[in-house]
Design a protein around this motif. Structure first.
Motif, short mmCIF file in Angstrom:
data_model
loop_
_atom_site.label_atom_id
_atom_site.label_comp_id
_atom_site.label_asym_id
_atom_site.label_seq_id
_atom_site.Cartn_x
_atom_site.Cartn_y
_atom_site.Cartn_z
N SER A 114 0.12 3.08 -5.28
CA SER A 114 0.87 3.43 -6.49
C SER A 114 0.79 4.94 -6.74
CB SER A 114 0.32 2.66 -7.70
OG SER A 114 0.49 1.26 -7.52
N LEU A 117 3.19 6.98 -4.62
CA LEU A 117 4.58 6.93 -5.06
C LEU A 117 4.90 7.99 -6.10
CD1 LEU A 117 4.97 3.09 -5.03
CD2 LEU A 117 6.54 4.67 -3.90
N ASP A 222 10.65 -0.50 -9.54
CA ASP A 222 9.87 0.63 -10.04
C ASP A 222 8.69 0.89 -9.10
OD1 ASP A 222 8.03 -1.38 -10.54
OD2 ASP A 222 8.13 -1.22 -12.72
N ASP A 223 7.82 1.82 -9.47
CA ASP A 223 6.68 2.18 -8.62
C ASP A 223 5.84 0.96 -8.25
OD1 ASP A 223 7.51 4.76 -8.82
OD2 ASP A 223 5.75 5.51 -9.90
N SER A 227 4.94 -0.59 -4.59
CA SER A 227 3.55 -0.69 -4.14
C SER A 227 3.18 -2.15 -3.89
CB SER A 227 2.59 -0.06 -5.16
OG SER A 227 2.71 -0.66 -6.44
N GLU A 251 6.70 6.54 -0.66
CA GLU A 251 7.63 7.41 -1.37
C GLU A 251 8.81 7.82 -0.48
OE1 GLU A 251 5.20 9.97 1.08
OE2 GLU A 251 4.71 8.28 -0.21
N ARG A 254 11.12 4.59 -0.11
CA ARG A 254 11.87 4.38 -1.35
C ARG A 254 12.97 5.42 -1.51
NH1 ARG A 254 8.94 5.04 -7.07
NH2 ARG A 254 8.72 7.13 -6.20
#
Length: 285
Positions: A114, A117, A222-223, A227, A251, A254
């Motif tokens: 997380s 990201l 979302d993050d 994750s 990251e 995504r």
């Protein structure tokens, strides 16, 4: 694990004030670790105490190792770390049941992915990869480098829904059973908790992967969705190129996924994209 830790601590310099603050944190964390080390042996202690001890022990070992590599130490600092090392060596030899140890390791990995990201890829590099994907969708991406910057302002100010659900499972199993039967009530634990998060916490990793992929397909995710996908897929397909890429550089995956979707409206399988990006590396993180 309840602290709002967002990743590996860095000294950020070698000034006395920063070093002192860092060592104060190490000492405070030692007390937390020792509390759970003792408490887990009480007759009324449950699995949570073992998980907390394993988690804080690991954090303390990593923090002391980091302290040795972030600038010169004073004589007092070296003596402090020597005493700490002696204590931690004894604690490291203490066994922790397999189940709680696995949960502690999973929570640590969750925070790390997380945190990754929060890194922001250079969009010129992402555009290059997005164009290559569009032109050669079934050809592995050429090895290359993506430049990263860390966006401190983007640090999450909400709790990780999987960590919140893990505490429910460990502290109130009956409530966890109720939530599984009544997913509409997941918001009472965390506003962003999903059925995929529940599946992950309960060890149903294939179901979790399916759920996270659905969320990403619907709204980009979302993050914590990304994750969660990285962590669940690693359990489903450990050491595969796609899982390694998702864990190490979520990251990048995504960013390319979002770029292609926004520019061309394409629906991309994040797993296939991750495998395609396996040779890409990053700098600046």
């Amino acid at each position: 694990m309840r602290t709002r830790s967002r990743g590996t601590t860095r000294l950020g310099g070698t000034t006395r004030d920063r070093s002192a603050h860092f060592f104060h944190g190490i000492y405070a964390q030692l007390g937390v670790t020792d509390f759970w080390r003792v408490r887990r042996h009480r007759p009324d202690a449950g699995e949570l105490a073992h998980v907390e001890f394993a988690h804080w022990r690991d954090q303390e070992i990593k923090a002391t190792a980091l302290a040795r590599t972030n600038g010169p130490l004073t004589e007092m600092g070296r003596r402090f770390l020597a005493l700490l090392d002696a204590e931690l060596q004894q604690w490291a030899a203490e066994s922790v049941p397999t189940g709680p140890l696995d949960r502690a390791n999973a929570a640590t990995a969750d925070r790390l992915v997380s945190w990754r990201l929060l890194r922001r890829p250079e969009m010129a590099d992402i555009d290059r990869l997005a164009q290559a994907w569009r032109a050669h969708g079934e050809v592995p991406a050429p090895s290359g480098t993506v430049r990263l910057t860390f966006d401190k302002s983007a640090a999450p100010h909400r709790t990780n829904p999987r960590i919140a659900l893990l505490y429910v499972l460990l502290e109130d199993p009956a409530r966890m059973e109720h939530l599984q039967a009544n997913p509409a009530e997941l918001g009472s634990v965390d506003a962003n908790a999903s059925a995929a998060d529940v599946a992950f916490v309960m060890g149903r990793f294939e179901e979790a992967v399916t759920g996270y992929l659905r969320q990403i397909s619907e709204d980009g995710g979302d993050d914590f969705t990304w994750s969660g996908l990285a962590l669940a897929y690693e359990r489903q397909a450990p050491a595969s190129p796609a899982s390694l890429m998702l864990l190490a550089h979520p990251e990048v995956v995504r960013a390319v996924h979002q770029r292609v979707a926004r520019q061309h409206g394409d629906r991309i399988d994040p797993i296939a994209l991750s495998g395609w990006l396996q040779h890409v590396t990053t700098v600046g993180d």
